[in-house]
Design a protein around this motif. Structure first.
Motif, PDB file in Angstrom:
ATOM      1  N   ILE A  92       0.742  -1.091   0.140  1.00 14.69           N
ATOM      2  CA  ILE A  92       0.136   0.110  -0.056  1.00 14.69           C
ATOM      3  C   ILE A  92       1.022   1.243   0.067  1.00 14.69           C
ATOM      4  O   ILE A  92       1.640   1.415   1.013  1.00 14.69           O
ATOM      5  N   ALA A  93       0.604   2.161  -0.889  1.00 17.61           N
ATOM      6  CA  ALA A  93       1.584   3.339  -1.116  1.00 17.61           C
ATOM      7  C   ALA A  93       0.454   4.574  -1.047  1.00 17.61           C
ATOM      8  O   ALA A  93      -0.471   4.319  -1.097  1.00 17.61           O
ATOM      9  N   MET A  94       1.259   5.611  -0.738  1.00 21.12           N
ATOM     10  CA  MET A  94       0.485   6.981  -0.481  1.00 21.12           C
ATOM     11  C   MET A  94       1.009   7.940  -1.362  1.00 21.12           C
ATOM     12  O   MET A  94       2.355   8.100  -1.344  1.00 21.12           O
ATOM     13  N   VAL A  95       0.476   8.836  -1.948  1.00 20.90           N
ATOM     14  CA  VAL A  95       0.729  10.014  -2.528  1.00 20.90           C
ATOM     15  C   VAL A  95       0.048  11.253  -1.692  1.00 20.90           C
ATOM     16  O   VAL A  95      -1.105  11.191  -1.597  1.00 20.90           O
ATOM     17  N   MET A 159       6.843  18.257 -11.180  1.00 26.36           N
ATOM     18  CA  MET A 159       7.613  17.648 -11.218  1.00 26.36           C
ATOM     19  C   MET A 159       7.999  16.617  -9.841  1.00 26.36           C
ATOM     20  O   MET A 159       8.078  15.525  -9.984  1.00 26.36           O
ATOM     21  N   ARG A 160       8.006  17.571  -8.996  1.00 28.79           N
ATOM     22  CA  ARG A 160       7.987  16.741  -7.764  1.00 28.79           C
ATOM     23  C   ARG A 160       6.793  15.820  -7.248  1.00 28.79           C
ATOM     24  O   ARG A 160       7.102  14.744  -6.758  1.00 28.79           O
ATOM     25  N   GLN A 161       5.592  16.227  -7.820  1.00 28.47           N
ATOM     26  CA  GLN A 161       4.485  15.384  -7.553  1.00 28.47           C
ATOM     27  C   GLN A 161       4.846  14.156  -8.372  1.00 28.47           C
ATOM     28  O   GLN A 161       4.524  12.739  -7.982  1.00 28.47           O
ATOM     29  N   PRO A 181      -3.618  14.488  -4.850  1.00 33.17           N
ATOM     30  CA  PRO A 181      -2.118  14.738  -5.436  1.00 33.17           C
ATOM     31  C   PRO A 181      -2.340  16.014  -6.265  1.00 33.17           C
ATOM     32  O   PRO A 181      -1.241  16.225  -6.689  1.00 33.17           O
ATOM     33  N   THR A 182      -3.203  16.314  -6.797  1.00 37.02           N
ATOM     34  CA  THR A 182      -3.297  17.417  -8.063  1.00 37.02           C
ATOM     35  C   THR A 182      -4.056  18.604  -7.520  1.00 37.02           C
ATOM     36  O   THR A 182      -3.857  19.876  -8.268  1.00 37.02           O
ATOM     37  N   THR A 183      -4.324  18.761  -6.288  1.00 40.06           N
ATOM     38  CA  THR A 183      -5.065  19.873  -5.869  1.00 40.06           C
ATOM     39  C   THR A 183      -3.744  21.105  -5.939  1.00 40.06           C
ATOM     40  O   THR A 183      -4.414  22.207  -6.265  1.00 40.06           O
TER      41      THR A 183
END
Lengths: 324, 325
Positions: A92-95, A159-161, A181-183
């Protein structure tokens, strides 16, 4: 095949001086393998805490007080920390929401990627470096070899995201939790990243829990949608079903308050009042103080009605099913 | 980077120049050294002779020009009392002071960093509260009092540690050091501890504040979400971030530590430059005082420069901010 994630009555409580505050209240939903579920809600609705609860990352004074989180058939609630650590990042990973804050400012990109591989002992040294570089290439970063040696502040937000997403996908996890993650990104970058994440998850069969307040994002991305209000899921179902025929008055209000091109000079409808803060959520239906349809019945715990298979609305007076 | 260093160098030179003015004229308005040197039976002719021999018959500005003329060549005049170059006297005593200051700085970080990190991780624990109380004491209790109490307890009462002097020294690259012999170490420990107390308290507070901030940073949670071990998160992700302010402040404190060593050295009769300064002030040995103060000024300036460069090495955001443009 059973869904990869089955959440049942998940309850997360924050212990404060003013008594316990319930941030996540008996939340239940499924995420199928390779499926994209959009978890939608306003700020303060408990969607981020739900995400952290699924990874065992709720910090004191908060704690998961009840319910079950069945991941691949195994209950994660109350798992000892070393067991959690074996799951995190690998299965399980998270962004996170703000790409400016998620990468450590004093460590190079390669350090932060290679350590994620080494933490699970699947690769070492040169091999891990190569895998990390390839992962950067896959998320659409040009000249990954160079970017590997950069520090986070030398990269743009988008780029960081992408780097954070590459890190999350390093181990081909079964589930990725993406918390808005895109907000924090430009609309153009947002579109690119959405498209790429969708593609990557489809290709690798990774399930995705996309947490957002943006209905437009969910409409284009998710298979199913769950709407959260004041710690509870008030409605869930297939994305087109819910967006075209909202069953809960809150969902309907949310959809009505999205500006649309055809209605330029008309006053934008709003939901009256504001989302209650923790501890001031009304009894029974949490939305009743803002709901035009509310009556005395709403002071009681609302029932779950299922107008169609896979469709749930938690309301005493669901919106009648009529095409808009 | 080199433009940055050059600009800082020019600024530093200007600071040193202004300080020569302040120090030279400041020292020249206090007391009259002639009467310290003249014996009671010295008549006016004899006093005039002393004045001339010390160069005090010239106008002050001329004395300053004379002083600066020598200073740019590294000569800061001869000591009134010893008759040898003041700088030579100071340099002979400086290694002892530097050793003491270094020992106290190392002690401050070795003791303060773990305590501060612990207090930052468990802010409500009894042990953390105890640590914070001790650090408050460390700030507030005067150095000379701690020094005297230590001597009273460990030297007079228990008789474990020697109260004065440097003990046996070993020569390393031509510099005498105490910390390599057991006897020297036993002499070093009490003064170093006394001098370290303030900095230890400072490190505790900086480390605790850093932990409180960094532990809740998103990047720590993200690191946890990657499945990293707690030790990796603490010693790589967190420690590297909290070291930035600590290195900066400790670097700047080093100059202060050397300067404040004056008090500690006097208590423990540590044969360093600080103790010599006190002796020089008592006999109004102007060149010696001026030379010492100039040395401290230059040291501060150099340390600040080194800290800026070190800081940029630790924090990549500063290192590249010049190059990016």
């Amino acid at each position: 095949m059973a869904p990869i994630l089955q959440v049942r009555d998940l309850t997360t409580v924050f212990q404060t001086d003013a008594g316990p505050l319930t941030a996540v209240d008996r939340v239940s939903f499924d995420v199928g393998r390779g499926e994209i579920l959009g978890l939608v809600g306003e700020s303060g609705s408990g969607k981020t805490v739900t995400g952290f609860s699924l990874l065992g990352l709720v910090d004191p004074p908060g704690r998961v007080a009840g319910g079950r989180v069945l991941f691949d058939g195994r209950d994660l609630v109350g798992l000892p920390e070393p067991e959690w650590r074996r799951l995190r990042g690998r299965r399980i990973a998270m962004v996170f929401q703000d790409p400016m804050m998620t990468l450590n400012p004093v460590l190079r990109i390669d350090t932060q990627m290679v350590e994620a591989l080494k933490a699970h002992g699947v690769a070492d040294g040169r091999d891990a470096w190569g895998r990390s570089r390839d992962a950067l290439g896959r998320v659409g970063i040009a000249a990954p070899e160079e970017r590997m040696r950069a520090y986070p502040h030398q990269l743009s937000g988008g780029m960081r995201q992408r780097v954070a997403i590459a890190i999350a996908l390093l181990h081909d996890p079964d589930l990725v939790i993406a918390d808005e993650p895109t907000t924090a990104l430009d609309v153009t970058i947002q579109g690119q990243i959405l498209y790429e994440v969708q593609g990557l998850c489809r290709r690798s069969g990774t399930a995705l829990l996309w947490i957002t307040h943006d209905l437009a994002v969910v409409a284009g991305l998710a298979d199913r949608i769950a709407v959260m209000y004041a710690g509870r899921i008030v409605e869930q179902g297939g994305v087109d079903d819910v967006l075209d025929r909202p069953g809960h008055h809150y969902t309907r209000g949310l959809l009505a308050s999205v500006p649309r091109p055809g209605r330029r000079w008309a006053r934008l409808p709003q939901i009256p009042g504001r989302i209650p803060s923790l501890g001031t959520v009304p009894s029974g239906c949490g939305f009743r103080t803002r709901c035009g349809r509310a009556d005395a019945a709403c002071e009681a715990e609302p029932p779950v009605v299922a107008p169609a298979p896979g469709r749930e609305v938690r309301c005493h007076h669901p919106v009648p099913d009529e095409p808009r | 980077m080199s433009a940055f260093i050059l600009r800082r160098l020019l600024q530093s030179l200007f600071v040193v120049f202004v300080m020569t003015l302040l120090v030279f004229f400041g020292v020249n308005v206090i007391g009259n050294p002639v009467y310290v040197f003249a014996s009671p039976d010295c008549n006016q002719a004899c006093v005039n002779g002393i004045i001339r021999s010390l160069g005090l018959d010239r106008p002050v500005w001329e004395q300053y020009v004379y002083f600066m003329n020598g200073a740019v060549r590294g000569q800061l005049g001869n000591s009134f009392t010893f008759g040898v170059p003041a700088m030579q006297l100071i340099l002979e005593r400086l290694p002892a002071t530097l050793e003491l200051a270094f020992a106290s700085l190392v002690l401050a970080i070795l003791v303060g960093l773990p305590l501060g990190m612990w207090a930052g991780m468990r802010p409500d624990a009894l042990s953390s509260r105890a640590i914070m109380t001790v650090s408050t004491l460390g700030f507030s209790v005067p150095t000379f009092w701690i020094g005297l109490i230590l001597i009273l307890f460990f030297s007079v009462h228990l008789g474990w540690l020697p109260a004065v002097g440097r003990g046996d020294t070993v020569s390393v690259l031509g510099i005498e050091v105490s910390f390599l012999t057991l006897d020297g170490l036993s002499h070093l420990i009490m003064p170093a501890f006394t001098l370290a107390l303030f900095n230890t308290s400072l490190v505790i507070r900086l480390a605790r504040a850093g932990m409180r901030e960094v532990l809740y940073a998103d990047f720590v949670k993200f690191a946890r979400s990657k499945g990293l071990s707690p030790s990796r998160i603490l010693f790589v992700h967190v420690l590297k971030n909290i070291m930035i302010p600590i290195v900066t402040v400790m670097g700047m404190e080093f100059g202060g530590t050397v300067a404040f060593a004056v008090v500690t050295e006097s208590i423990f009769s540590w044969p360093g430059a600080g103790k010599m300064l006190i002796d020089a002030i008592e006999v109004l040995d102007r060149p010696l005082i001026v030379a010492y103060l100039m040395l401290v000024v230059v040291m501060f300036v150099v340390i600040n420069l080194v800290v800026d460069i070190l800081y940029s090495l630790l924090d990549p955001r500063i290192r590249f901010s010049g190059a990016a443009r």
